[in-house]
Motif scaffolding. Structure first.
Motif, short mmCIF file in Angstrom:
data_model
loop_
_atom_site.label_atom_id
_atom_site.label_comp_id
_atom_site.label_asym_id
_atom_site.label_seq_id
_atom_site.Cartn_x
_atom_site.Cartn_y
_atom_site.Cartn_z
N PRO A 313 0.82 -1.22 0.00
CA PRO A 313 0.00 0.00 0.00
C PRO A 313 0.85 1.27 0.00
N LEU A 314 2.06 1.16 0.57
CA LEU A 314 3.02 2.26 0.52
C LEU A 314 4.34 1.67 0.03
N PRO A 315 4.66 1.81 -1.25
CA PRO A 315 5.86 1.17 -1.81
C PRO A 315 7.12 1.52 -1.04
N GLU A 316 8.04 0.58 -0.99
CA GLU A 316 9.28 0.78 -0.23
C GLU A 316 10.03 2.01 -0.72
N SER A 317 10.01 2.26 -2.01
CA SER A 317 10.72 3.43 -2.56
C SER A 317 10.16 4.74 -2.02
N VAL A 318 8.86 4.75 -1.68
CA VAL A 318 8.22 5.94 -1.12
C VAL A 318 8.40 6.00 0.39
N SER A 319 8.30 4.85 1.05
CA SER A 319 8.33 4.84 2.53
C SER A 319 9.67 5.32 3.08
N HIS A 320 10.75 5.16 2.32
CA HIS A 320 12.06 5.64 2.77
C HIS A 320 12.01 7.14 3.09
N ASP A 321 11.34 7.91 2.24
CA ASP A 321 11.37 9.36 2.35
C ASP A 321 10.13 9.97 2.99
N THR A 322 9.20 9.13 3.45
CA THR A 322 7.99 9.69 4.04
C THR A 322 7.81 9.25 5.49
N THR A 323 8.83 8.68 6.09
CA THR A 323 8.70 8.29 7.49
C THR A 323 8.79 9.51 8.40
N ALA A 324 7.92 9.55 9.41
CA ALA A 324 7.93 10.66 10.37
C ALA A 324 8.86 10.37 11.54
N ASP A 325 8.96 9.09 11.91
CA ASP A 325 9.74 8.74 13.10
C ASP A 325 10.53 7.45 12.92
N GLY A 326 10.71 7.01 11.69
CA GLY A 326 11.39 5.75 11.42
C GLY A 326 10.44 4.58 11.29
N ILE A 327 9.22 4.75 11.76
CA ILE A 327 8.22 3.67 11.72
C ILE A 327 6.96 4.12 11.00
N HIS A 328 6.41 5.27 11.42
CA HIS A 328 5.12 5.73 10.91
C HIS A 328 5.29 6.74 9.78
N PRO A 329 4.39 6.70 8.79
CA PRO A 329 4.49 7.66 7.69
C PRO A 329 4.11 9.07 8.11
N SER A 330 4.55 10.02 7.33
CA SER A 330 4.10 11.41 7.43
C SER A 330 2.74 11.52 6.76
N ASP A 331 2.18 12.72 6.73
CA ASP A 331 0.92 12.94 6.01
C ASP A 331 1.03 12.51 4.55
N LEU A 332 2.18 12.80 3.92
CA LEU A 332 2.37 12.42 2.52
C LEU A 332 2.37 10.90 2.37
N GLY A 333 3.01 10.23 3.31
CA GLY A 333 3.01 8.76 3.28
C GLY A 333 1.62 8.20 3.43
N TYR A 334 0.85 8.76 4.37
CA TYR A 334 -0.52 8.30 4.57
C TYR A 334 -1.40 8.64 3.36
N PHE A 335 -1.12 9.76 2.70
CA PHE A 335 -1.86 10.10 1.48
C PHE A 335 -1.61 9.05 0.40
N THR A 336 -0.34 8.71 0.20
CA THR A 336 0.01 7.70 -0.81
C THR A 336 -0.63 6.36 -0.47
N TRP A 337 -0.58 5.99 0.80
CA TRP A 337 -1.20 4.75 1.26
C TRP A 337 -2.70 4.77 0.93
N SER A 338 -3.37 5.85 1.27
CA SER A 338 -4.82 5.92 1.06
C SER A 338 -5.17 5.86 -0.42
#
Length: 355
Positions: A313-338
């Protein structure tokens, strides 16, 4: 003149003094996002009905994550006056996300962000938006992700109207899972991936995220078996390790799927964690659980025609740069996931409707 000037520079119109504001009980308006009926309006799960949860799980069940209030008003401003039983504070959550409020207003066919806020002093009124025109506005107010409310009042101009509106969202979508689902590290309550899914795909989303505690427990399976929904989505592999997934998944899935033979039951692969890049132990742990989940789901979806598995749901290539704390996505990560999850859900729902 001085009072009017001070009110102006503080960002609050002079007509918005405490004396000119009327407050209505938020519980009397339309509350959306509830998977089950509950005796208390701002609890997600009635813990007197659903037994077996741990102390922390019971506490999370009483959080208001994903709950929202719908109303229409022509007021120039909108305030909230909350009262809390407890609030959550941690470095990987903003105060607005944990204990604050997030307001959207309908503009055309879209819900547009209008304002948010949290008070540093609890149980104080908060102005979410001001200086608006007098046109009637449909409002969607998200409640705190990780706090328990005792009550909530919504404030408008004394001469303005405020009334409940019907739930505009279609297809009851119950989303169960981990801290990702609850919305940890989203900047505000409306930015978790389930709530972005709600607004962007017009789904009636009910958030059953249990941060750190979604481990395929039998009592959660029974809870999900009892829910009435059009589709169930499960972020089920983010918290348990490979051994626990192997041990619990077949029975958990069987309980849920047998109780919901006529609706899609959709399992979602856990996302790649940014803190696994250089930590060999974390990378191995996460890899093992993703591999066992994929292998088991490949077998199980052959057994249950209404069960699906969505990967990445959140490709690894995207999750590298959208982590907020090393585990959870930022708003952008959650947007991509949704967005990714929403498109695949629409395909599944279309396929299900065709049968």
């Amino acid at each position: 003149m001085l009072c009017a000037f001070l009110c102006f520079i503080s960002g609050v119109a002079y007509s918005q003094s405490a004396a000119s504001t009327k407050f209505v009980d938020g519980a009397r308006l339309t509350i959306v996002g509830k998977a089950f009926p509950a005796s208390f309006p701002f609890h997600r799960v009635d813990t007197a009905v659903y037994k077996g949860m741990s102390k922390s799980e019971n506490q999370q069940a009483r959080c208001s994550a994903g709950l929202a209030i719908l109303f229409k008003t022509n007021s120039a401003y909108i305030k909230v006056l909350p009262s809390y039983k407890w609030t959550y504070k941690k470095d990987n959550m903003t105060g607005i996300a944990a204990a604050g409020f997030d307001l959207y207003i309908k503009k055309g066919n879209r819900w547009e962000f209008a304002g948010n806020g949290v008070s540093p002093e609890r149980d104080k009124e908060i102005t979410l938006v001001s200086e608006m025109d007098a046109a009637p506005k449909e409002c969607l107010l998200y409640l705190p992700i990780y706090s328990e409310l005792k009550g909530l009042k919504i404030g408008v101009e004394d001469g303005a109207t405020i009334a409940a509106i019907p739930n505009p969202f279609k297809i009851k979508t119950v989303v169960f899972g981990s801290s990702y689902t609850q919305g940890i590290s989203a900047s505000r309550p409306g930015m978790s991936y389930p709530m972005q899914l709600q607004r962007n795909f017009n789904l009636d989303v009910c958030n059953l995220g249990f941060s750190g505690n979604s481990k395929l427990q039998p009592y959660f399976a029974k809870m999900l078996a009892a829910v009435k929904a059009d589709v169930i989505v499960l972020d089920a592999f983010s918290n348990p390790g490979a051994e626990l997934i192997s041990e619990r998944l077949p029975l958990f899935l069987d309980v849920v799927a047998r109780s919901h033979k006529d609706i899609p039951v959709v399992f979602v692969e856990t996302i790649y964690r940014g803190n696994a890049d250089f930590n060999n132990k974390i990378r191995e742990f996460e890899s093992q659980k993703r591999n066992i989940a994929k292998a088991l789901m490949k077998e199980l979806i052959q057994k249950y025609p209404n069960v699906y598995f969505i990967d990445s749901p959140l490709p690894e290539s995207v999750s590298h740069d959208t982590t907020a704390d090393g585990i959870h996505p930022s708003d952008l990560g959650y947007f991509t996931w949704s967005q990714n999850l929403g498109k695949k859900l629409m395909e599944i729902l279309k396929k299900q409707a065709a049968h």
